[in-house]
Design a protein around this motif. Structure first.
Motif, PDB file in Angstrom:
ATOM      1  N   ILE A   1       4.105  16.090  10.692  1.00 13.17           N
ATOM      2  CA  ILE A   1       3.362  15.734   9.471  1.00 13.17           C
ATOM      3  C   ILE A   1       3.731  16.682   8.329  1.00 13.17           C
ATOM      4  O   ILE A   1       3.963  16.248   7.209  1.00 13.17           O
ATOM      5  N   GLN A   2       3.800  17.970   8.610  1.00  8.78           N
ATOM      6  CA  GLN A   2       4.105  18.938   7.549  1.00  8.78           C
ATOM      7  C   GLN A   2       5.512  18.724   6.998  1.00  8.78           C
ATOM      8  O   GLN A   2       5.726  18.757   5.791  1.00  8.78           O
ATOM      9  N   GLY A   3       6.495  18.502   7.872  1.00  5.97           N
ATOM     10  CA  GLY A   3       7.858  18.250   7.420  1.00  5.97           C
ATOM     11  C   GLY A   3       7.944  16.992   6.575  1.00  5.97           C
ATOM     12  O   GLY A   3       8.622  16.965   5.539  1.00  5.97           O
ATOM     13  N   ILE A   4       7.242  15.950   6.992  1.00  6.83           N
ATOM     14  CA  ILE A   4       7.229  14.687   6.241  1.00  6.83           C
ATOM     15  C   ILE A   4       6.534  14.882   4.902  1.00  6.83           C
ATOM     16  O   ILE A   4       7.029  14.435   3.860  1.00  6.83           O
ATOM     17  N   ARG A   5       5.408  15.565   4.904  1.00  2.56           N
ATOM     18  CA  ARG A   5       4.680  15.824   3.649  1.00  2.56           C
ATOM     19  C   ARG A   5       5.563  16.608   2.672  1.00  2.56           C
ATOM     20  O   ARG A   5       5.660  16.272   1.493  1.00  2.56           O
ATOM     21  N   ASP A   6       6.230  17.643   3.172  1.00  5.17           N
ATOM     22  CA  ASP A   6       7.104  18.452   2.316  1.00  5.17           C
ATOM     23  C   ASP A   6       8.254  17.619   1.749  1.00  5.17           C
ATOM     24  O   ASP A   6       8.610  17.761   0.574  1.00  5.17           O
TER      25      ASP A   6
ATOM     26  N   ALA B   1       0.660  10.283   0.925  1.00  8.18           N
ATOM     27  CA  ALA B   1       1.523   9.341   1.653  1.00  8.18           C
ATOM     28  C   ALA B   1       1.806   9.783   3.088  1.00  8.18           C
ATOM     29  O   ALA B   1       2.062   8.943   3.957  1.00  8.18           O
ATOM     30  N   TYR B   2       1.737  11.079   3.360  1.00  7.56           N
ATOM     31  CA  TYR B   2       1.997  11.566   4.716  1.00  7.56           C
ATOM     32  C   TYR B   2       0.990  11.012   5.717  1.00  7.56           C
ATOM     33  O   TYR B   2       1.236  11.002   6.923  1.00  7.56           O
ATOM     34  N   GLN B   3      -0.146  10.515   5.246  1.00  5.74           N
ATOM     35  CA  GLN B   3      -1.198  10.035   6.135  1.00  5.74           C
ATOM     36  C   GLN B   3      -0.823   8.750   6.878  1.00  5.74           C
ATOM     37  O   GLN B   3      -1.505   8.356   7.817  1.00  5.74           O
TER      38      GLN B   3
ATOM     39  N   GLN C   1       0.823  -1.209   0.000  1.00  5.43           N
ATOM     40  CA  GLN C   1       0.000   0.000   0.000  1.00  5.43           C
ATOM     41  C   GLN C   1       0.864   1.268   0.000  1.00  5.43           C
ATOM     42  O   GLN C   1       0.577   2.222  -0.737  1.00  5.43           O
ATOM     43  N   PHE C   2       1.912   1.295   0.804  1.00  6.88           N
ATOM     44  CA  PHE C   2       2.754   2.490   0.909  1.00  6.88           C
ATOM     45  C   PHE C   2       3.369   2.855  -0.440  1.00  6.88           C
ATOM     46  O   PHE C   2       3.287   4.002  -0.886  1.00  6.88           O
TER      47      PHE C   2
ATOM     48  N   VAL D   1       3.471   4.865  10.868  1.00  4.51           N
ATOM     49  CA  VAL D   1       4.920   4.841  10.670  1.00  4.51           C
ATOM     50  C   VAL D   1       5.550   5.776  11.689  1.00  4.51           C
ATOM     51  O   VAL D   1       5.338   6.982  11.647  1.00  4.51           O
ATOM     52  N   TYR D   2       6.322   5.197  12.601  1.00  2.00           N
ATOM     53  CA  TYR D   2       7.025   5.984  13.604  1.00  2.00           C
ATOM     54  C   TYR D   2       8.402   6.401  13.084  1.00  2.00           C
ATOM     55  O   TYR D   2       8.826   7.529  13.285  1.00  2.00           O
ATOM     56  N   ASN D   3       9.104   5.469  12.427  1.00  2.00           N
ATOM     57  CA  ASN D   3      10.412   5.754  11.833  1.00  2.00           C
ATOM     58  C   ASN D   3      10.431   5.272  10.398  1.00  2.00           C
ATOM     59  O   ASN D   3       9.924   4.197  10.098  1.00  2.00           O
ATOM     60  N   ASP D   4      11.045   6.069   9.532  1.00  2.17           N
ATOM     61  CA  ASP D   4      11.211   5.719   8.121  1.00  2.17           C
ATOM     62  C   ASP D   4      12.567   6.258   7.687  1.00  2.17           C
ATOM     63  O   ASP D   4      12.798   7.460   7.715  1.00  2.17           O
TER      64      ASP D   4
END
Length: 187
Positions: free
Chosen positions: A57-62, A32-34, A20-21, A122-125
């Protein structure tokens, strides 16, 4: 007698997540940030290869949107899954990304999925490309530990050929000597 709950294996959850990811990352990367929360951490290489890390969330989305995921095809070669700390799940993915230039780049990505009330997030990626010149890093670390590489190779050979009764003692002795050697070099 069944209680009405369905037990799903850690492997099934991990493989479903990977499928899914990467599907969402390719088709609708803006969503995908969701998979993440504000407490999550994501690391990706910048253009110079330095691994940069973001949270929120914003940093990950960006960070996701700063890459051209929609124009990349991910080929997943392996997805290894393990049960982990506090009922979480650790996943290690290896694969290849192919962009519009048709160049295949090998990558590895690791995830820690933390449990939440309605599943996991997802805690760590951590994602990074695998390049042919990264072998020197491992060699440099090995050289840092000891200048006498022949001695280590001999120790490894002796360790492998020792009988089973002495292996535990040998592991403890060598581990102790190994850490003492590093401590002496660092301090």
């Amino acid at each position: 007698m069944a209680t009405g709950t369905l037990e799903v294996s850690v492997e099934a959850i991990g493989h479903a997540f990977v499928t899914q990811f990467y599907q969402i990352l390719h088709t609708t990367p803006e969503h995908a940030y969701q998979f993440f929360k504000d407490s999550s951490t994501m690391s990706r290489p910048d253009p110079t290869g330095y691994l940069m890390t973001v949270t929120t969330i914003q940093g990950i989305r960006d960070l996701i949107l700063s890459s051209d995921w929609a124009n990349c095809k991910a080929e997943i070669l392996t997805a290894d899954v393990q049960a982990s700390y506090m009922n979480g799940i650790t996943i290690l993915v290896t694969g290849c990304l192919t962009g519009l230039d048709n160049v295949r780049k090998k990558f590895t990505e690791s995830f820690f999925l933390a449990p939440q009330d309605n599943g996991f997030f997802v805690y760590n990626d951590v994602f990074n490309f695998i390049t042919e010149d990264q072998g020197h890093i491992q060699e440099d670390v090995f050289n840092f530990i000891t200048e006498d590489q022949g001695h280590i190779q001999e120790d490894v050979f002796n360790f492998i050929t020792e009988d089973q009764g002495h292996i535990q003692e040998s592991i403890l002795r060598r581990a102790s000597n190994f850490w003492l050697g590093i401590k002496r070099k660092l301090f």
